[in-house]
Motif scaffolding. Sequence first.
Motif, PDB file in Angstrom:
ATOM      1  N   GLU A 306     -12.552   1.961 -29.304  1.00  0.00           N
ATOM      2  CA  GLU A 306     -13.218   1.351 -28.162  1.00  0.00           C
ATOM      3  C   GLU A 306     -14.718   1.583 -28.299  1.00  0.00           C
ATOM      4  OE1 GLU A 306     -11.878   1.724 -23.782  1.00  0.00           O
ATOM      5  OE2 GLU A 306     -13.573   3.111 -23.957  1.00  0.00           O
ATOM      6  N   THR A 308     -18.850   0.739 -27.090  1.00  0.00           N
ATOM      7  CA  THR A 308     -19.561   0.565 -25.825  1.00  0.00           C
ATOM      8  C   THR A 308     -20.924  -0.062 -26.067  1.00  0.00           C
ATOM      9  OG1 THR A 308     -18.488   2.580 -25.028  1.00  0.00           O
ATOM     10  CG2 THR A 308     -20.313   1.725 -23.711  1.00  0.00           C
ATOM     11  N   ARG A 362     -17.287  -3.416 -23.592  1.00  0.00           N
ATOM     12  CA  ARG A 362     -16.460  -2.675 -24.545  1.00  0.00           C
ATOM     13  C   ARG A 362     -15.681  -3.616 -25.460  1.00  0.00           C
ATOM     14  NH1 ARG A 362     -16.782   0.192 -19.711  1.00  0.00           N
ATOM     15  NH2 ARG A 362     -17.394   2.374 -20.049  1.00  0.00           N
ATOM     16  N   ARG A 467     -16.646   5.943 -18.443  1.00  0.00           N
ATOM     17  CA  ARG A 467     -15.185   5.840 -18.540  1.00  0.00           C
ATOM     18  C   ARG A 467     -14.493   6.530 -17.370  1.00  0.00           C
ATOM     19  NH1 ARG A 467     -11.891   4.573 -22.378  1.00  0.00           N
ATOM     20  NH2 ARG A 467     -10.615   6.371 -21.802  1.00  0.00           N
TER      21      ARG A 467
END
Length: 551
Positions: A306, A308, A362, A467
């Motif tokens: 993931e 960002t 993301r 998050r």
Amino acid sequence: MIPLRYGRHALLVECEDLDEVAALHAELARRRRAGTLPPVHDLVPAERTVLIDGLDDPAALAAQLVTWTPTPVEAARGPAIHLAVHYDGPDLDEVAEAWGVPRDQVAAIHSAHEYRVAFCGFAPGFAYLTGLPERYHLPRRRTPRPSVPPGFVAVAGPYTGVYPSASPGGWNLIGATDAELWDLRRDEPALLVPGGTVRFVPASGRPAASPSGGPVCREPARVRDAARERDPAREPYPESEAGPAAGPAAGPAVEILRAGALTTVQDLGRPGYAHLGVPRSGALDLAAHRLANRLVGNEPEAATLETTVSGLTLRALAPTLVAVCGAVAPIRLDGRPAPWCAPIALRPGQTLDVGAAARGVRSYVAFAGGVAVESVLGSRSTDLLAGLGARPSQTGRNGLRDGDLLPLGAPTGPPRPADTHPVTAPAAPGSVLELPVLPGPRPASFPAAAWRVLTGGEYVVSAASNRIALRLDGPALERGGPDTIPSEGAVLGAIQVPADGRPIVFLADHPPTGGYPVIGVVPAAALGPAAQAPPGARLRFRATGHRGVPG
């Protein structure tokens, strides 16, 4: 016992006191082991409540609960733990003023009592300790800090606690200890467990041995001067000197050349450990994570990367198939344009670059076979709040680093095409994101005007979002009661309202318990767009269901 609906898949059961909480939690655990309790994700005891999360039919269990008579649980006295503390926290002066004593008397007052571990929650290893006399009870801070460094000793309400890792927090910081509150290398990771007792010992006057013969944690290094001169929420301590996320790869692997702003390993998360203070974690945009896995032939639970905002660059060390979904971003293979939301074959030595997100926040990078880092508590997800996973961070600001090697698993199936490519990123700059919202467990805790403001006003996503939570700027919500409530379990998507009235939407790394009232719940299935909302994005809540009506 009073069961309250909490979103679509949870019940929050109100109890008379800690004894009834313990009895109900023990009864639920017994029925779960016996297979007579409907499948659930988590059972989270707290001060006056037990959260039952992950139910398919909360109403059916609520009807059963009111007929139960749980057997009282006999309190078990655990081992006495003595913690050496340097009383020089950034909130010490405020606490001294509130207590009406000189600054140097706070340590004497706080360390004069024996504390009992009532329950755990909020973060791994975080114990709620009772024993501070009522005249020293203080409310939480009006605005919680986005990050509190590990080791800080704090007070709030009737409790004392020690932050085991960098995490958000609204408690008053009075000192610090070097004790390891949570360590997965121990047979019992948590140093403080329910039923145990704790004594705090001022570091400057620590005795050579514990009066009761119990262990005394080593005297802590003096709290950094900077922690007393600045808000640790703005400038946390430097990151830990942890080793690389993965050593030299013996099999298929990829090398991270540019980790970007924040890249972590994520899968479907680790439900089932909230009662220990371990968040669920997992991919924030599950639709994008699942799609990326599908395109390379993986099952949904395979781990992806993931990214960002700024993406990442990686090099293949073996042949592999990769797909990038989620935030719309330019994809390049050895410098040439490559498709987004489609399988891409990588040969050894080739580089894949995921550029800065043009829409959304993301991106999810899936590899055939999945990212095969070591599993922790049943999941490969990196949890920045709990410090679990491939790259535990002590600051909550970094995940993978440049140069990290990540092993890949064996492919499990052929690539599977998708007829549609769900895009959860905002449609265009300036558009308004709309999120459905259900009432919280106690609608009467807020005046009707607060619900109208929440569902009728417009909010802006704050740059402090991460998050853990989506933090919002906009119309403040009026409160109908005290600034804080007894700590209780919180579900994914819960909308907490701190004393400043600005709503906070809990995301995957949220603390399992919290002490601010919840006005509403965004259904988990609708949180993908929230995870893709960049700072400055405009947002509205759309009411769904009937306010104040159970079911």
